[in-house]
Motif scaffolding. Structure first.
Motif, short mmCIF file in Angstrom:
data_model
loop_
_atom_site.label_atom_id
_atom_site.label_comp_id
_atom_site.label_asym_id
_atom_site.label_seq_id
_atom_site.Cartn_x
_atom_site.Cartn_y
_atom_site.Cartn_z
N ALA A 1 1.24 -0.96 0.45
CA ALA A 1 0.14 0.12 -0.07
C ALA A 1 0.66 1.38 0.26
O ALA A 1 2.44 1.01 0.90
N VAL A 2 0.43 2.27 -1.35
CA VAL A 2 1.28 3.26 -0.80
C VAL A 2 0.47 4.14 -0.33
O VAL A 2 -1.09 4.35 -0.64
N GLU A 3 1.14 5.74 -0.14
CA GLU A 3 0.03 6.83 0.29
C GLU A 3 0.29 8.05 -0.51
O GLU A 3 1.52 7.97 -0.64
N GLN A 4 -0.50 8.71 -0.89
CA GLN A 4 -0.33 9.70 -1.73
C GLN A 4 0.41 10.84 -0.94
O GLN A 4 0.29 11.25 0.00
N GLY A 5 1.49 11.36 -1.90
CA GLY A 5 2.01 12.40 -1.65
C GLY A 5 3.83 12.28 -1.02
O GLY A 5 4.72 12.70 -0.21
N LYS A 6 3.66 10.55 -0.70
CA LYS A 6 4.48 10.34 0.71
C LYS A 6 6.11 9.44 -0.91
O LYS A 6 5.53 9.58 -1.85
N GLU A 7 7.19 10.38 -0.97
CA GLU A 7 8.17 9.60 -1.94
C GLU A 7 7.83 7.85 -2.01
O GLU A 7 7.84 6.89 -1.30
N PHE A 8 8.23 8.33 -3.76
CA PHE A 8 8.24 6.33 -3.92
C PHE A 8 9.30 6.32 -4.98
O PHE A 8 10.00 5.24 -5.06
N GLY A 9 9.96 7.41 -5.33
CA GLY A 9 11.85 7.09 -5.60
C GLY A 9 12.41 8.39 -5.86
O GLY A 9 11.76 9.33 -5.22
N PHE A 10 13.69 8.36 -6.40
CA PHE A 10 14.53 9.32 -7.51
C PHE A 10 14.88 8.75 -8.16
O PHE A 10 15.49 7.97 -8.49
N ILE A 11 15.69 10.13 -9.05
CA ILE A 11 15.88 9.80 -9.70
C ILE A 11 16.84 10.24 -9.96
O ILE A 11 16.77 11.91 -9.65
#
Length: 219
Positions: free
Chosen positions: A174-184
């Protein structure tokens, strides 16, 4: 504002390079004032550039199950109806955000929900605005289904300078809107594929902020 954890190694390497370069200049050319000060200035500019690239500003994200938040800082470069061929295999609205090296490069979940699809693809490093970068470049594809049953796919795409994509998600979580999912790192792009009928709240050329700007609203 703090420094993102993905920047620790890069910043350490830059500091080491600056230290060595300055030490060599002092040892071999200490009598050349112009060269010494040129190296000082270039070293400072390099350090500040890398430091600001990995900045992690504090942001107050307002969540809303009916909205799609922008996943990245940058500029809107594409808004069009297109065929999404990897997961949905149907028509979707594509919104693309180009991140230049001066933008914050944290990627944030545009919606809350369950990750229903994840794929990592090694690939080329075409410039991020190249039409084929979304299918040929190194990239990840992540689909999230909201509690209301709406499904959104977002894709991290490496650019000509970006040489490392980082992600913090996997299928089933489960993921939450606005939270970090990654970085480039160092210049890149994020594509978002939305259901047809989604009301788009941005236009091409808009400057957007990850977790703050609303890309659109579900019908």
């Amino acid at each position: 504002m703090t420094i993102h954890k993905e920047g620790y190694t890069s910043i350490a390497i830059v500091v080491l390079v600056i230290f060595v370069a300055n030490a060599l200049v002092h040892y071999f050319a200490s009598d050349n004032t112009f060269l010494v000060w040129t190296v000082y200035v270039l070293s400072f500019l390099l350090f500040v550039t890398v430091l600001q690239f990995f900045r992690s500003p504090t942001r107050r994200v307002v969540t809303d199950g009916n909205t799609i938040l922008c996943p990245a800082d940058g500029k809107v470069v594409v808004i069009e109806e297109t065929e999404e061929t990897e997961y949905f295999r149907d028509k979707r609205i594509q919104v693309s955000i180009f991140m230049s090296p001066i933008n914050v490069h944290i990627n944030r979940n545009p919606v809350s929900g369950k990750v229903t699809f994840f794929r990592y693809h090694p690939g080329k490093y075409l410039v991020a605005w190249h039409p084929k970068s979304s299918t040929l470049n190194e990239r990840t594809s992540i689909a999230v289904r909201t509690e209301a049953g709406k499904e959104v796919l977002f894709r991290q795409i490496a650019g000509a300078m970006a040489r490392r994509i980082v992600w913090y998600v996997q299928e089933g979580i489960a993921v939450e809107q606005g939270k970090e999912f990654g970085f480039i790192k160092f210049g890149s792009r994020v594509d978002v594929f939305l259901p047809l009928g989604t009301k788009i709240d941005v236009k091409i050329g808009d400057r957007v902020s990850g977790g703050l700007t609303t890309l659109g609203r579900f019908d």
